[in-house]
Scaffold this active site. Sequence first.
Site, PDB file in Angstrom:
ATOM      1  CE1 TYR A  70      30.361 -39.261  49.282  1.00 47.14           C
ATOM      2  CE2 TYR A  70      28.419 -38.747  47.769  1.00 47.14           C
ATOM      3  CZ  TYR A  70      29.645 -38.657  48.369  1.00 47.14           C
ATOM      4  OH  TYR A  70      30.331 -37.342  47.850  1.00 47.14           O
ATOM      5  CD  GLU A  78      27.982 -27.785  21.161  1.00 46.56           C
ATOM      6  OE1 GLU A  78      29.043 -27.809  21.701  1.00 46.56           O
ATOM      7  OE2 GLU A  78      27.948 -27.594  20.084  1.00 46.56           O
ATOM      8  CG  ASP A 102      29.347 -24.261  19.385  1.00 45.01           C
ATOM      9  OD1 ASP A 102      28.590 -23.530  18.955  1.00 45.01           O
ATOM     10  OD2 ASP A 102      29.972 -24.532  20.382  1.00 45.01           O
TER      11      ASP A 102
END
Length: 359
Positions: A101, A187, A240
């Site tokens: 910015y 996770e 997973d």
Amino acid sequence: SSQVLEAIENVIHDVFKSLAQNKAPVLTLAKRSDWRNIEFKDSVGLQMVPHCTMRQIRSDCPRSAPKFALMLKILSMIYKMVQSNTYATQTMKHTFLDIYYSDTLLFGSQTVVDNIINDISCMLKIPRRSLHILSTTQGFVAGNLTYTEEDGTKVNCTCGATVFNVPSNVQGIKNLISHAKFMLIVEKDATFQRLLDDDFCNKLSPCIMITGRGIPDLNTRLFVRRLWDSFKIPIFTLMDADPHGVEIMCIYKYGSVSMSFEAHHLTVPSVKWLGLLPSDLERLNIPKDVLIPFTKQDQNKLASIQKRPYIACQPMWKKELEIMAASQLKAEIQALTSLSSDFLSRVYLPNKLQFGGWI
């Protein structure tokens, strides 16, 4: 600080030296994401080779001149911050907003700034955290752990179901104390919260739980490594049973190609795969209707992982990946709720930890 200033001064000196000789200045960078520049060591993970393939950012080439200018701009900003002992901040998405910015038209996008910071860190051979750019982390920590932050704030993670952000300045924390018997990297945020609600950190034995909420940011990886260096306790991962979960686990254990130049500070090769293992799906007789068919992207990701150098030295991992590839099915950790709502914390994890069900 003096090392950073000296390194930047050397770069600027070379630029002015070229100009004085009527030569177009260039910046020479390592190709960070080139597998030819990466070697695997089981004690470290993926790390950049000493004599790696380089590329030049030329000031007289229309394609590279803008990046050359941006690198000098950011180098000058880092120099001023180090001199004045001030810091820029990084957002959760790995972008340096304070720098971006300061001149949005010049930088174009936040991703551009992030990539340049990584290139500068690699070029100077100085960790990003020493360049006075701090991250706003996305990771959470809970469990049997207390520490003091750089500003003197005391953090006590042992307070029941309380969740704390991973510290933004991992290097600055001190007085780490824990009686944890192991660390569990989870996770997903949802699974992390569920285990907290079930008081998992205290029921089985005291532990530390961490989640990077998906792909871990730099601070979460630094924090896991710092805890490993401090306590040397076993570290298990709960992911997973899909290629994406395996990829995330590999980042914690072996690192990533793009950050291989910082491997010694980011990887923990002792990390173990606790679950969800592809072989668990058949062993536990998980209902077929909660399993998810592979997509083409899943197939490509798994094939890519299977070719990586560290899989060759992990025969049990290799076998699990072969099971996944043969079934063409994946499962989220939440699939265990098809057996019972609290199966994960009441049965699955206690049995795995008690009987050594990790690889």
